[in-house]
Design a protein around this motif. Structure first.
Motif, PDB file in Angstrom:
ATOM      1  N   ASP A  10       8.298  51.569  68.263  1.00  0.00           N
ATOM      2  CA  ASP A  10       9.346  51.780  67.276  1.00  0.00           C
ATOM      3  C   ASP A  10       8.961  51.143  65.941  1.00  0.00           C
ATOM      4  O   ASP A  10       8.644  49.949  65.883  1.00  0.00           O
ATOM      5  CB  ASP A  10      10.661  51.170  67.786  1.00  0.00           C
ATOM      6  CG  ASP A  10      11.784  51.377  66.800  1.00  0.00           C
ATOM      7  OD1 ASP A  10      12.345  52.486  66.778  1.00  0.00           O
ATOM      8  OD2 ASP A  10      12.084  50.427  66.041  1.00  0.00           O
ATOM      9  N   TRP A  11       8.968  51.920  64.867  1.00  0.00           N
ATOM     10  CA  TRP A  11       8.520  51.419  63.571  1.00  0.00           C
ATOM     11  C   TRP A  11       9.384  50.285  63.048  1.00  0.00           C
ATOM     12  O   TRP A  11       8.881  49.335  62.463  1.00  0.00           O
ATOM     13  CB  TRP A  11       8.452  52.556  62.566  1.00  0.00           C
ATOM     14  CG  TRP A  11       7.317  53.513  62.821  1.00  0.00           C
ATOM     15  CD1 TRP A  11       6.313  53.387  63.747  1.00  0.00           C
ATOM     16  CD2 TRP A  11       7.066  54.725  62.138  1.00  0.00           C
ATOM     17  NE1 TRP A  11       5.468  54.451  63.677  1.00  0.00           N
ATOM     18  CE2 TRP A  11       5.906  55.307  62.691  1.00  0.00           C
ATOM     19  CE3 TRP A  11       7.715  55.397  61.117  1.00  0.00           C
ATOM     20  CZ2 TRP A  11       5.372  56.499  62.248  1.00  0.00           C
ATOM     21  CZ3 TRP A  11       7.186  56.599  60.668  1.00  0.00           C
ATOM     22  CH2 TRP A  11       6.029  57.141  61.229  1.00  0.00           C
ATOM     23  N   ALA A  12      10.688  50.362  63.231  1.00  0.00           N
ATOM     24  CA  ALA A  12      11.568  49.283  62.765  1.00  0.00           C
ATOM     25  C   ALA A  12      11.236  47.979  63.497  1.00  0.00           C
ATOM     26  O   ALA A  12      11.201  46.907  62.887  1.00  0.00           O
ATOM     27  CB  ALA A  12      13.026  49.662  62.974  1.00  0.00           C
ATOM     28  N   GLN A  42       8.295  47.269  64.798  1.00  0.00           N
ATOM     29  CA  GLN A  42       6.988  46.837  64.275  1.00  0.00           C
ATOM     30  C   GLN A  42       7.177  46.028  62.999  1.00  0.00           C
ATOM     31  O   GLN A  42       6.588  44.962  62.833  1.00  0.00           O
ATOM     32  CB  GLN A  42       6.098  48.041  63.973  1.00  0.00           C
ATOM     33  CG  GLN A  42       5.581  48.782  65.165  1.00  0.00           C
ATOM     34  CD  GLN A  42       4.770  50.007  64.761  1.00  0.00           C
ATOM     35  OE1 GLN A  42       4.464  50.240  63.585  1.00  0.00           O
ATOM     36  NE2 GLN A  42       4.417  50.822  65.743  1.00  0.00           N
ATOM     37  N   ARG A  43       7.999  46.552  62.097  1.00  0.00           N
ATOM     38  CA  ARG A  43       8.246  45.877  60.819  1.00  0.00           C
ATOM     39  C   ARG A  43       8.820  44.477  61.037  1.00  0.00           C
ATOM     40  O   ARG A  43       8.436  43.536  60.355  1.00  0.00           O
ATOM     41  CB  ARG A  43       9.171  46.704  59.944  1.00  0.00           C
ATOM     42  CG  ARG A  43       8.547  47.983  59.450  1.00  0.00           C
ATOM     43  CD  ARG A  43       9.536  48.793  58.594  1.00  0.00           C
ATOM     44  NE  ARG A  43       9.035  50.132  58.383  1.00  0.00           N
ATOM     45  CZ  ARG A  43       9.515  51.225  58.969  1.00  0.00           C
ATOM     46  NH1 ARG A  43      10.568  51.155  59.767  1.00  0.00           N
ATOM     47  NH2 ARG A  43       8.983  52.402  58.731  1.00  0.00           N
ATOM     48  N   LEU A  71       0.997  52.895  64.251  1.00  0.00           N
ATOM     49  CA  LEU A  71       1.551  51.954  63.274  1.00  0.00           C
ATOM     50  C   LEU A  71       2.317  52.719  62.203  1.00  0.00           C
ATOM     51  O   LEU A  71       1.900  53.805  61.779  1.00  0.00           O
ATOM     52  CB  LEU A  71       0.436  51.146  62.608  1.00  0.00           C
ATOM     53  CG  LEU A  71      -0.257  50.102  63.479  1.00  0.00           C
ATOM     54  CD1 LEU A  71      -1.451  49.509  62.729  1.00  0.00           C
ATOM     55  CD2 LEU A  71       0.701  49.012  63.886  1.00  0.00           C
ATOM     56  N   ALA A  72       3.411  52.164  61.759  1.00  0.00           N
ATOM     57  CA  ALA A  72       4.217  52.788  60.704  1.00  0.00           C
ATOM     58  C   ALA A  72       3.364  52.967  59.450  1.00  0.00           C
ATOM     59  O   ALA A  72       2.555  52.098  59.112  1.00  0.00           O
ATOM     60  CB  ALA A  72       5.433  51.919  60.392  1.00  0.00           C
ATOM     61  N   PRO A  73       3.521  54.081  58.757  1.00  0.00           N
ATOM     62  CA  PRO A  73       2.735  54.322  57.538  1.00  0.00           C
ATOM     63  C   PRO A  73       2.862  53.203  56.503  1.00  0.00           C
ATOM     64  O   PRO A  73       1.879  52.856  55.847  1.00  0.00           O
ATOM     65  CB  PRO A  73       3.303  55.633  56.996  1.00  0.00           C
ATOM     66  CG  PRO A  73       3.887  56.316  58.187  1.00  0.00           C
ATOM     67  CD  PRO A  73       4.393  55.221  59.077  1.00  0.00           C
ATOM     68  N   ASP A  74       4.055  52.606  56.400  1.00  0.00           N
ATOM     69  CA  ASP A  74       4.225  51.530  55.417  1.00  0.00           C
ATOM     70  C   ASP A  74       3.596  50.224  55.886  1.00  0.00           C
ATOM     71  O   ASP A  74       3.538  49.257  55.124  1.00  0.00           O
ATOM     72  CB  ASP A  74       5.702  51.333  55.062  1.00  0.00           C
ATOM     73  CG  ASP A  74       6.571  51.023  56.262  1.00  0.00           C
ATOM     74  OD1 ASP A  74       6.472  51.744  57.273  1.00  0.00           O
ATOM     75  OD2 ASP A  74       7.348  50.054  56.197  1.00  0.00           O
ATOM     76  N   ILE A  75       3.088  50.184  57.106  1.00  0.00           N
ATOM     77  CA  ILE A  75       2.288  49.053  57.579  1.00  0.00           C
ATOM     78  C   ILE A  75       0.811  49.346  57.329  1.00  0.00           C
ATOM     79  O   ILE A  75       0.043  48.464  56.949  1.00  0.00           O
ATOM     80  CB  ILE A  75       2.557  48.782  59.075  1.00  0.00           C
ATOM     81  CG1 ILE A  75       3.993  48.300  59.256  1.00  0.00           C
ATOM     82  CG2 ILE A  75       1.561  47.775  59.645  1.00  0.00           C
ATOM     83  CD1 ILE A  75       4.442  48.176  60.706  1.00  0.00           C
TER      84      ILE A  75
END
Length: 112
Positions: free
Chosen positions: A101-103, A105-106, A71-75
């Motif tokens: 892909d983090w984008a 995920q966001r 998971l992306a750190p900002d998530i």
């Protein structure tokens, strides 16, 4: 006044007022931590089968859980603060695997 309502055991209804943090989702946090540990073991050369045997779980569970580790750190930060979107739970992630892909995920999480 007491209520005689009986809520289903597998669902909860919560009222969130303003920008007040939710109680920490300890299950989601534990799943992220466990997945990170398993990913570290994979990076160290262990196979899914070896990790499954060490943890006493089926191999497919190790494979399923890896999505929590990427998971992306900002998530992850809002999850650790109890500020994730209301619908973002372990159960939701289990039924809606997130892209690597983090984008992406966001974008998926923004739609919750």
């Amino acid at each position: 006044m007491t209520s005689n309502l009986h809520w289903p055991t597998d669902e909860q209804t919560e009222l969130i007022l303003g920008n007040v943090p939710q109680p920490l989702d300890r299950t989601l946090i534990a799943n992220i931590a466990t997945a990170a540990s398993r990913l570290d073991r994979i990076k160290a050369g262990k196979t899914y089968a070896e990790i499954a045997k060490e943890d006493g779980i089926p191999k497919y569970r190790v494979q399923q859980a890896i999505c929590y580790a990427v998971l992306a750190p900002d998530i992850v930060r809002p999850i650790l603060q109890g500020r994730q979107p209301i619908g973002l739970t372990s159960k939701w992630i289990f039924h809606h695997p997130l892209p690597m892909d983090w984008a992406e995920q966001r974008a998926v999480i923004a739609s919750l």
